[in-house]
Design an enzyme around this catalytic site. Structure first.
Site, short mmCIF file in Angstrom:
data_model
loop_
_atom_site.label_atom_id
_atom_site.label_comp_id
_atom_site.label_asym_id
_atom_site.label_seq_id
_atom_site.Cartn_x
_atom_site.Cartn_y
_atom_site.Cartn_z
N LYS B 100 -3.74 -15.49 -16.03
CA LYS B 100 -2.55 -15.21 -16.85
C LYS B 100 -3.00 -15.28 -18.30
O LYS B 100 -3.35 -16.35 -18.80
CB LYS B 100 -1.45 -16.24 -16.58
CG LYS B 100 -0.27 -16.11 -17.55
CD LYS B 100 0.80 -17.16 -17.29
CE LYS B 100 1.68 -17.36 -18.52
NZ LYS B 100 2.70 -18.40 -18.32
N GLY B 188 11.30 -19.41 -20.19
CA GLY B 188 12.66 -19.50 -20.73
C GLY B 188 13.78 -19.55 -19.71
O GLY B 188 14.91 -19.89 -20.06
#
Lengths: 75, 267
Positions: B100, B188
């Site tokens: 990632k 988030g």
């Protein structure tokens, strides 16, 4: 007869070790102090990844920059 | 469990679970295997740091179940060069070839740098990594990442660690429509309902760390996110019902209602 220790940088900090110190022995000792084993730890020396099979024949030299890295929690 | 035909394929690997979880911010790393099991997650993120003699919690990999796909991140990278260095270290440390990409130089906003992320993606994809870049949900950045060889794109729902939910909803919807790669909503998401909504929209998966780690009961919250992601995926596959622009439409037939009949007075 005394031998002068050499200075190396380990994870950014100045560290001393005896001349002729093998990286592998240094690593094992370092990790033992952290309660870790060399499994899934990676070592970078002067910006180059040191393959596990090379740890045993790499002698530490003065001013070597050693990074000892492992996995921690992250997102 | 999802139907086997609905597995998500990334880097040639078929994944049955569409929730990705993290390993950060847990008070006790012993929770990690419990959360992995409760959530049904198959992919788990980890980070690389210097071994710290003064504060070592041990190697987090010891807590990760064997069956899980590791997704090391490049957190701490401020540019492409550092991200590439971290990716190679992660591979050398035995985490496989998934990465990632996370490139952040603004330490206040913690927003990803799309330009540096695309540069790192191109280098690492050419080296054979399966690259999942973390990004702002920007159409042009997403196209650049796709052209650079990304295996998926990971747009943020809201700033990292904020639990503020799908604040970038419209932009994520654009990526889902326009980008052929799996769109994995990362960062988030604060509530299972938000992960569910992302999946209803057609996101391929969601990555959740902080919302689980900061819950009062992280194991239960992991299970709740797992159910939400499965429900949202199911809804997406089912095809959402239409929305009326205005007015209303009864669900029961209007003809033959007893009450209308009974209210008629007998002749």
């Amino acid at each position: 007869m005394t031998t002068q220790n050499i200075e190396i940088y380990v994870n950014g900090e100045i560290t001393v070790c005896p001349p002729g110190q093998l990286l592998e022995a240094f690593l094992t000792d370092f990790l033992a102090r952290a309660g870790l084993t060399p499994d899934r730890v990676v070592v970078e020396i002067n910006g180059q990844i040191c393959k596990p099979e090379n740890l045993g024949n790499r002698i530490l030299n003065a001013k070597d920059q050693v990074e000892i890295i492992h996995f921690v929690g992250g997102g | 469990m999802q139907n086997i035909d609905d597995s998500l394929v990334i880097g040639g690997k078929a994944l049955s679970g569409r929730l990705f979880i993290g390993t950060g911010k847990y008070g006790d790393d012993a929770l990690i295997p419990q959360i992995a099991e409760a959530s049904g997650a198959q992919v788990i993120t980890i980070a690389l740091r210097r071994v710290d003699l003064s504060n070592s919690r041990g190697n987090v990999l010891q807590r990760v179940p064997e069956y899980m796909q590791l997704l090391p991140n490049t957190s701490g990278a401020r540019n492409a060069e550092e991200a590439v260095r971290l990716a190679r270290l992660a591979k050398a440390a035995g985490a496989g070839d998934w990465i990632k990409i996370e490139v952040i130089s603004d330490t206040r906003r913690l927003l990803p740098d799309g330009y540096e992320t695309a540069k790192a993606t191109e280098i690492l994809a050419k080296e054979g990594f399966t690259v999942l870049p973390y990004m702002n949900p920007d159409l042009y950045v997403a196209r650049a990442l796709a052209n650079a060889g990304a295996a998926a794109v990971m747009p943020l729902a809201a700033p990292i660690g904020s639990n503020r939910g799908l604040s970038t909803r419209e932009m994520i919807a654009v990526l889902i429509e326009e980008i052929k790669l799996p769109v994995i909503v990362d960062a988030g998401l604060g509530r299972p309902s938000q992960a569910c909504e992302a999946m209803e929209m057609g996101a391929a998966a969601c990555l959740v760390n902080t919302a689980i780690a900061t819950a009062r009961d992280p194991v239960k919250m992991g299970a709740a996110f797992g159910e939400a992601v499965r429900a949202g995926r199911g809804a997406y596959l089912a095809g959402l019902g239409r929305v009326l622009e205005a007015g209303a439409e009864a669900s029961s037939p209007e003809n033959g209602a007893l009450t209308g009949f009974l209210n008629k007075t007998a002749p």
